[in-house]
Design a protein around this motif. Sequence first.
Motif, PDB file in Angstrom:
ATOM      1  N   LEU A  75     -86.073  31.359 -50.684  1.00 33.20           N
ATOM      2  CA  LEU A  75     -87.306  32.082 -51.002  1.00 33.20           C
ATOM      3  C   LEU A  75     -88.063  31.367 -52.126  1.00 33.20           C
ATOM      4  O   LEU A  75     -89.263  31.085 -52.017  1.00 33.20           O
ATOM      5  CB  LEU A  75     -86.943  33.508 -51.421  1.00 33.20           C
ATOM      6  CG  LEU A  75     -88.019  34.571 -51.445  1.00 33.20           C
ATOM      7  CD1 LEU A  75     -88.512  34.867 -50.043  1.00 33.20           C
ATOM      8  CD2 LEU A  75     -87.452  35.852 -52.079  1.00 33.20           C
ATOM      9  N   ILE A  76     -87.347  31.056 -53.204  1.00 34.17           N
ATOM     10  CA  ILE A  76     -87.973  30.394 -54.347  1.00 34.17           C
ATOM     11  C   ILE A  76     -88.436  28.991 -53.977  1.00 34.17           C
ATOM     12  O   ILE A  76     -89.547  28.570 -54.321  1.00 34.17           O
ATOM     13  CB  ILE A  76     -86.984  30.349 -55.528  1.00 34.17           C
ATOM     14  CG1 ILE A  76     -86.687  31.768 -56.023  1.00 34.17           C
ATOM     15  CG2 ILE A  76     -87.539  29.490 -56.665  1.00 34.17           C
ATOM     16  CD1 ILE A  76     -85.536  31.847 -57.008  1.00 34.17           C
ATOM     17  N   GLY A  77     -87.595  28.254 -53.259  1.00 36.64           N
ATOM     18  CA  GLY A  77     -87.955  26.892 -52.886  1.00 36.64           C
ATOM     19  C   GLY A  77     -89.197  26.833 -52.017  1.00 36.64           C
ATOM     20  O   GLY A  77     -90.093  26.012 -52.257  1.00 36.64           O
ATOM     21  N   HIS A  78     -89.274  27.698 -51.009  1.00 40.39           N
ATOM     22  CA  HIS A  78     -90.465  27.714 -50.147  1.00 40.39           C
ATOM     23  C   HIS A  78     -91.711  28.061 -50.955  1.00 40.39           C
ATOM     24  O   HIS A  78     -92.779  27.459 -50.758  1.00 40.39           O
ATOM     25  CB  HIS A  78     -90.279  28.730 -49.015  1.00 40.39           C
ATOM     26  CG  HIS A  78     -89.422  28.249 -47.892  1.00 40.39           C
ATOM     27  ND1 HIS A  78     -89.779  27.206 -47.068  1.00 40.39           N
ATOM     28  CD2 HIS A  78     -88.208  28.668 -47.459  1.00 40.39           C
ATOM     29  CE1 HIS A  78     -88.833  27.000 -46.160  1.00 40.39           C
ATOM     30  NE2 HIS A  78     -87.864  27.874 -46.384  1.00 40.39           N
ATOM     31  N   ALA A  79     -91.595  29.025 -51.865  1.00 41.12           N
ATOM     32  CA  ALA A  79     -92.758  29.439 -52.652  1.00 41.12           C
ATOM     33  C   ALA A  79     -93.251  28.300 -53.545  1.00 41.12           C
ATOM     34  O   ALA A  79     -94.453  28.044 -53.629  1.00 41.12           O
ATOM     35  CB  ALA A  79     -92.406  30.662 -53.497  1.00 41.12           C
ATOM     36  N   ILE A  80     -92.320  27.609 -54.194  1.00 37.66           N
ATOM     37  CA  ILE A  80     -92.718  26.514 -55.078  1.00 37.66           C
ATOM     38  C   ILE A  80     -93.376  25.386 -54.288  1.00 37.66           C
ATOM     39  O   ILE A  80     -94.411  24.837 -54.686  1.00 37.66           O
ATOM     40  CB  ILE A  80     -91.501  26.004 -55.873  1.00 37.66           C
ATOM     41  CG1 ILE A  80     -91.030  27.073 -56.869  1.00 37.66           C
ATOM     42  CG2 ILE A  80     -91.836  24.699 -56.602  1.00 37.66           C
ATOM     43  CD1 ILE A  80     -89.739  26.737 -57.570  1.00 37.66           C
ATOM     44  N   ARG A  81     -92.775  25.044 -53.148  1.00 28.82           N
ATOM     45  CA  ARG A  81     -93.358  23.963 -52.343  1.00 28.82           C
ATOM     46  C   ARG A  81     -94.725  24.338 -51.794  1.00 28.82           C
ATOM     47  O   ARG A  81     -95.555  23.455 -51.527  1.00 28.82           O
ATOM     48  CB  ARG A  81     -92.398  23.586 -51.213  1.00 28.82           C
ATOM     49  CG  ARG A  81     -91.182  22.790 -51.681  1.00 28.82           C
ATOM     50  CD  ARG A  81     -90.389  22.262 -50.508  1.00 28.82           C
ATOM     51  NE  ARG A  81     -89.710  23.334 -49.780  1.00 28.82           N
ATOM     52  CZ  ARG A  81     -88.487  23.781 -50.062  1.00 28.82           C
ATOM     53  NH1 ARG A  81     -87.808  23.252 -51.071  1.00 28.82           N
ATOM     54  NH2 ARG A  81     -87.941  24.739 -49.350  1.00 28.82           N
ATOM     55  N   ALA A  82     -94.987  25.629 -51.644  1.00 25.86           N
ATOM     56  CA  ALA A  82     -96.287  26.075 -51.139  1.00 25.86           C
ATOM     57  C   ALA A  82     -97.343  26.173 -52.240  1.00 25.86           C
ATOM     58  O   ALA A  82     -98.508  26.435 -51.943  1.00 25.86           O
ATOM     59  CB  ALA A  82     -96.142  27.430 -50.446  1.00 25.86           C
ATOM     60  N   GLY A  83     -96.923  25.997 -53.497  1.00 21.36           N
ATOM     61  CA  GLY A  83     -97.904  25.997 -54.579  1.00 21.36           C
ATOM     62  C   GLY A  83     -97.677  27.006 -55.682  1.00 21.36           C
ATOM     63  O   GLY A  83     -98.520  27.123 -56.583  1.00 21.36           O
ATOM     64  N   ALA A  84     -96.568  27.742 -55.652  1.00 21.80           N
ATOM     65  CA  ALA A  84     -96.316  28.721 -56.707  1.00 21.80           C
ATOM     66  C   ALA A  84     -96.019  28.036 -58.032  1.00 21.80           C
ATOM     67  O   ALA A  84     -95.346  27.007 -58.086  1.00 21.80           O
ATOM     68  CB  ALA A  84     -95.134  29.617 -56.322  1.00 21.80           C
ATOM     69  N   GLU A  85     -96.529  28.628 -59.105  1.00 25.25           N
ATOM     70  CA  GLU A  85     -96.225  28.182 -60.460  1.00 25.25           C
ATOM     71  C   GLU A  85     -94.902  28.819 -60.899  1.00 25.25           C
ATOM     72  O   GLU A  85     -94.329  29.634 -60.171  1.00 25.25           O
ATOM     73  CB  GLU A  85     -97.369  28.602 -61.390  1.00 25.25           C
ATOM     74  CG  GLU A  85     -98.692  27.946 -61.029  1.00 25.25           C
ATOM     75  CD  GLU A  85     -99.872  28.576 -61.762  1.00 25.25           C
ATOM     76  OE1 GLU A  85     -99.657  29.531 -62.535  1.00 25.25           O
ATOM     77  OE2 GLU A  85    -101.000  28.119 -61.549  1.00 25.25           O
ATOM     78  N   PRO A  86     -94.395  28.460 -62.085  1.00 19.73           N
ATOM     79  CA  PRO A  86     -93.154  29.078 -62.557  1.00 19.73           C
ATOM     80  C   PRO A  86     -93.232  30.599 -62.545  1.00 19.73           C
ATOM     81  O   PRO A  86     -94.227  31.191 -62.985  1.00 19.73           O
ATOM     82  CB  PRO A  86     -93.019  28.533 -63.982  1.00 19.73           C
ATOM     83  CG  PRO A  86     -93.705  27.210 -63.929  1.00 19.73           C
ATOM     84  CD  PRO A  86     -94.860  27.401 -63.008  1.00 19.73           C
ATOM     85  N   PHE A  87     -92.188  31.218 -62.038  1.00 17.57           N
ATOM     86  CA  PHE A  87     -92.145  32.673 -61.930  1.00 17.57           C
ATOM     87  C   PHE A  87     -91.995  33.295 -63.321  1.00 17.57           C
ATOM     88  O   PHE A  87     -91.258  32.794 -64.170  1.00 17.57           O
ATOM     89  CB  PHE A  87     -90.976  33.119 -61.059  1.00 17.57           C
ATOM     90  CG  PHE A  87     -91.144  32.804 -59.603  1.00 17.57           C
ATOM     91  CD1 PHE A  87     -91.655  33.752 -58.733  1.00 17.57           C
ATOM     92  CD2 PHE A  87     -90.779  31.572 -59.097  1.00 17.57           C
ATOM     93  CE1 PHE A  87     -91.815  33.470 -57.390  1.00 17.57           C
ATOM     94  CE2 PHE A  87     -90.930  31.276 -57.749  1.00 17.57           C
ATOM     95  CZ  PHE A  87     -91.455  32.226 -56.891  1.00 17.57           C
ATOM     96  N   SER A  88     -92.667  34.414 -63.543  1.00 20.82           N
ATOM     97  CA  SER A  88     -92.494  35.143 -64.794  1.00 20.82           C
ATOM     98  C   SER A  88     -91.314  36.104 -64.706  1.00 20.82           C
ATOM     99  O   SER A  88     -90.775  36.534 -65.721  1.00 20.82           O
ATOM    100  CB  SER A  88     -93.761  35.930 -65.129  1.00 20.82           C
ATOM    101  OG  SER A  88     -94.006  36.922 -64.154  1.00 20.82           O
ATOM    102  N   LEU A  89     -90.928  36.451 -63.500  1.00 20.68           N
ATOM    103  CA  LEU A  89     -89.798  37.338 -63.242  1.00 20.68           C
ATOM    104  C   LEU A  89     -89.180  36.886 -61.933  1.00 20.68           C
ATOM    105  O   LEU A  89     -89.892  36.669 -60.951  1.00 20.68           O
ATOM    106  CB  LEU A  89     -90.275  38.793 -63.142  1.00 20.68           C
ATOM    107  CG  LEU A  89     -89.227  39.880 -62.964  1.00 20.68           C
ATOM    108  CD1 LEU A  89     -88.318  39.945 -64.187  1.00 20.68           C
ATOM    109  CD2 LEU A  89     -89.905  41.236 -62.758  1.00 20.68           C
TER     110      LEU A  89
END
Length: 366
Positions: A197-211
């Motif tokens: 979940l985290i990997g796909h989100a980061i590769r799609a453009g997500a910045e560091p998660f706050s939570l």
Amino acid sequence: MIPQHFEKCEIDHRGQRLIEEMARRRLDFILLMDPCNYYYVTGFPIGVLKGTFGALVSADGNVFWIGRKTDMSNVKALIEADWSGDRHEIGAEIADDQDPYAAVGEAIERIAPHGTRIGFELAKAVIPPRGLTQIAAALPGREVVNAAGLIEPMRAVKSAAELTYMRRSGQIAAEATRAALDGLLPGASEADLAANLIGHAIRAGAEPFSLEPFVCSGPRSALAHSTWTMAPLRPGTIINTELAPPVARYSAPLFRVSVIGPPGDDICRLHDASRAGLLAGLERIGPGMTCHDADAVVRETIARLGYARMFPVRAAYGVGINFAPDWSEENVASIRPGNQTLLEPGMCFHLVPALYQPGWVAPAAA
């Protein structure tokens, strides 16, 4: 080096609104230490969590940054940026061997003359009581007042640029959730799902998660805000996933409930009740309603289906700016019983008709 997420005219407009509100409250200065608020007002998109950090804003719109010396490299990059204008300066750089709150007080004492009235954001846990006492002690002849809730109403209605970032966050959340669930392999664990979940989100453009995303399954799915372990994902049991990938520090959270294989009848009934509440909210909640009445749309729909006791939460919470330690804007807007705030176009909420039954374990499908 410091990204510019908004046109200068939008930041200038926000600054002018702040100046007008400060005048209304008779404030000569306000100390912004909530990253959500100083980002909104100044466009500075970095949430400094280690040490003490904030922006002292004067009634004429000048911004004096006060914080740990090592983090001032970010402020210097802001000052050098073409888009920041000429109203930013460093108010104080605090060394690691200094008492941070005494240093904040001394810095404000140098900047704010005798007789001035200084507002502090006391609704957020950004200054502990000890720190506030030390700061106030360094400010004789100045009035220290509570300025909580000054910025938050300005953030309630989102601009076109803010909505663009939130829509992209929602797209990333949906893409990541779909890809992570579709890519599950036999024997996968909650941790495997979280990593995907985290990997796909980061590769799609997500910045560091706050939570961190919430991922849990089986009996723990009834435990609110529980997150992953190494437990295997078993067919027929509930899997919860929830994430809010930041884009330009804005996010649109996504909560999904899934099952590997055919779901049991009890799971289907819970799903139908939750979905009915969600659809009722999407169809009937709109501008001009109070938050109380909007909550009732969802709550009464779920109650008619016999699941009121499983719905302990407010129907929706505000979302937008996303900095640690939370992704919600609960303090900006909340669709809940008793809240008489009127809904306006441009407000953003995460509608969550989540049903919980502690201790309940769904049987596997036959």
